[in-house]
Design an enzyme around this catalytic site. Structure first.
Site, PDB file in Angstrom:
ATOM      1  N   GLU A  74      -0.140  -0.836   5.882  1.00 50.17           N
ATOM      2  CA  GLU A  74       0.901  -0.329   6.770  1.00 50.17           C
ATOM      3  C   GLU A  74       0.835   1.178   6.908  1.00 50.17           C
ATOM      4  OE1 GLU A  74       4.811   1.336   7.953  1.00 50.17           O
ATOM      5  OE2 GLU A  74       3.709   1.609   6.070  1.00 50.17           O
ATOM      6  N   ASP A 100       0.846  -1.186   0.000  1.00 50.72           N
ATOM      7  CA  ASP A 100       0.000   0.000   0.000  1.00 50.72           C
ATOM      8  C   ASP A 100       0.885   1.240   0.000  1.00 50.72           C
ATOM      9  OD1 ASP A 100       0.733  -0.770   2.697  1.00 50.72           O
ATOM     10  OD2 ASP A 100      -0.593   0.817   3.424  1.00 50.72           O
TER      11      ASP A 100
END
Length: 466
Positions: free
Chosen positions: A171, A106
């Site tokens: 994250e 991400d």
């Protein structure tokens, strides 16, 4: 001992794999705490591309989806029982247990694409670099891990013990996928021998007066804490303000926090870091840094005066990042709030930090509420076989770099694994200049092609030694 890869071989490695990373950069896997701002189809497309880009990995490794979009690969070792993923991994004959290599795919949003030299999600490959959001943070590491495994499989290599790849999808928003992956391994009785995630890098210009690049390996990370400061007031019309209304009282609290930083100290990890890099400093400074343990107080003061990262290494830091007051320009606020983003130093706790905030603010009318927080991570050892393996691999792949431990100022998914592993480290095997480091979460994020190749060589050497 593995031979050191030449610059040419690193460039060749990076050039051959560059289109794979470039493809992965085209997917807008942007993290957000607002579900409506997510693009689930982009995460699915990213996952769907991996078997095409890394077919040997897809065929040989077992893959599980974790918490929706998280990915957990298992590469069965020759000394582990061939069984389903639910079976507990056995220890290899040399006493090592499974290893976990981590990354996340991400990325943070792009504020203004027009300020980029190349479109941030185009995955542009130039003569020297791979351009795009996520190239450094952290799709580059993910692609390097998978490419290293792809090449090892092509060479017929099989690890002695199980190797896991844990790739997170949230994250950047401090999400729960990594925690779910760690919990899954714990349920199966798997306690990793080594965990390696992003974090440090082969950093140039990272320490004043030291010319050699430093391979900084995170052995811990600060805790992350968000605290809301709030003041309630009667409010009213802005034409008749009262002294010390909600915004003024809140402003005084913010100023007090800014004027009274937390006390400074140089933790043992930072002392060891300074001592290890002393050999690369000029002679007068070498003597000072080499005696860091005896000059801890003086060095603490110097680090504080340097400001920025050196100062943050010595203390818990407080940054007021958000302010809210009245919704109308002519209306007195009935409630004023501020968010303090705090990085809790090793040795402190969330509770002790909040207590100190209260003592600094000295105003019972300013309420404090913990929005979200986690404690600093345990400190992993630097005198064990795991750190020695990382040092040896760093010296093989980056012979000009000085491996040093440090405490990470930011947060990573690795902290979620400290409950199941005592040897958790944070190191991305890429050379990064100050400009490279500044591009993370900013404009023109890029990864050099030769740098990418060095990262592939690092992971290949590390997995080959497991």
């Amino acid at each position: 001992m593995l031979s050191s890869p030449t610059a040419l071989s690193a460039a060749a490695l990076g050039r051959a794999a560059a289109p794979k990373l470039a493809r992965l950069l085209t997917y807008r896997t942007v993290s957000s705490r607002v579900p409506e701002e997510m693009e689930p189809d982009q995460f699915e497309a990213f996952i769907a591309a991996l078997p095409e880009l890394f077919p040997l990995v897809s065929a040989a490794l077992q893959l599980e989806r974790v918490n929706g979009f998280g990915l957990l690969y298992r590469w069965p070792g020759t000394a582990s029982p061939e069984a389903s993923p639910e079976a507990a991994a056995g220890d290899p004959a040399d006493g090592r247990g499974p290893a976990v290599l981590m990354a996340h795919y991400d990325v943070v949003p792009v504020e203004d694409p027009s300020r980029w030299d190349y479109p941030p999600f185009a995955g542009t490959v130039t003569e020297t670099s791979i351009e795009g959001r996520g190239a450094l943070d952290d799709k580059g590491a993910l692609a390097a891990v998978l490419e290293a495994a792809e090449q090892l499989l092509a060479e017929g290599f099989a690890p002695a013990g199980d190797i896991y790849f844990s790739f997170g999808n949230n994250e950047e928003t401090a999400g729960d996928t990594a925690a779910a992956a760690a919990a899954l391994l714990a349920e199966r009785g798997i306690r990793p021998w080594l965990v390696l995630d992003e974090g440090g890098a082969v950093a140039s210009g990272a320490f004043p007066f030291v010319s050699a690049p430093l391979a900084v390996v995170g052995v811990s990370e600060k805790g992350i804490l968000d605290v809301e400061l709030a003041v309630e007031d009667a409010g009213g019309h802005a034409s008749t303000p009262n002294r010390m209304g909600a915004t003024a009282r809140l402003a005084r609290a913010v100023v007090r926090l800014d004027r009274r930083p937390f006390p400074a100290s140089l933790p043992d990890v930072s002392v060891e870091m300074v001592q290890r890099l002393s050999g690369s400093a000029p002679l007068p400074l070498r003597l000072v840094l080499g005696n860091a343990a005896h000059l801890r107080g003086a060095l603490t003061r110097v680090f504080g005066l340097l400001g920025g990262e050196p100062n943050a290494m010595t203390r818990t830091t407080v940054a007021v990042t958000q302010l809210r007051g009245s919704k109308g320009s002519n209306v007195l606020a009935t409630r004023a709030t501020a968010n303090a983003n705090i990085r809790v130093a090793v040795g402190e706790t969330v509770a002790s930090t909040v207590s100190r905030l209260r003592s600094i603010i000295r105003d019972p009318q300013v309420s404090l509420r913990v929005v979200e927080g986690n404690e600093p991570s345990p400190v992993s050892a630097t005198d064990n076989a795991q750190f020695a393996l990382l040092e040896d691999t760093i010296r093989t792949c980056f012979p000009d770099a000085v491996p040093v431990p440090y405490i990470m100022l930011g947060g990573t998914d690795a902290r979620r694994f400290t409950s199941i592993c005592d040897a958790v480290y944070r190191f991305a095997p890429f050379r990064m200049s100050a400009a490279d480091r500044a591009s993370i979460h900013a404009d023109n994020e890029r990864l050099g092609i030769e740098t990418f190749g060095e990262g592939i060589a690092f992971y290949k050497a590390l997995m080959g030694a497991l």
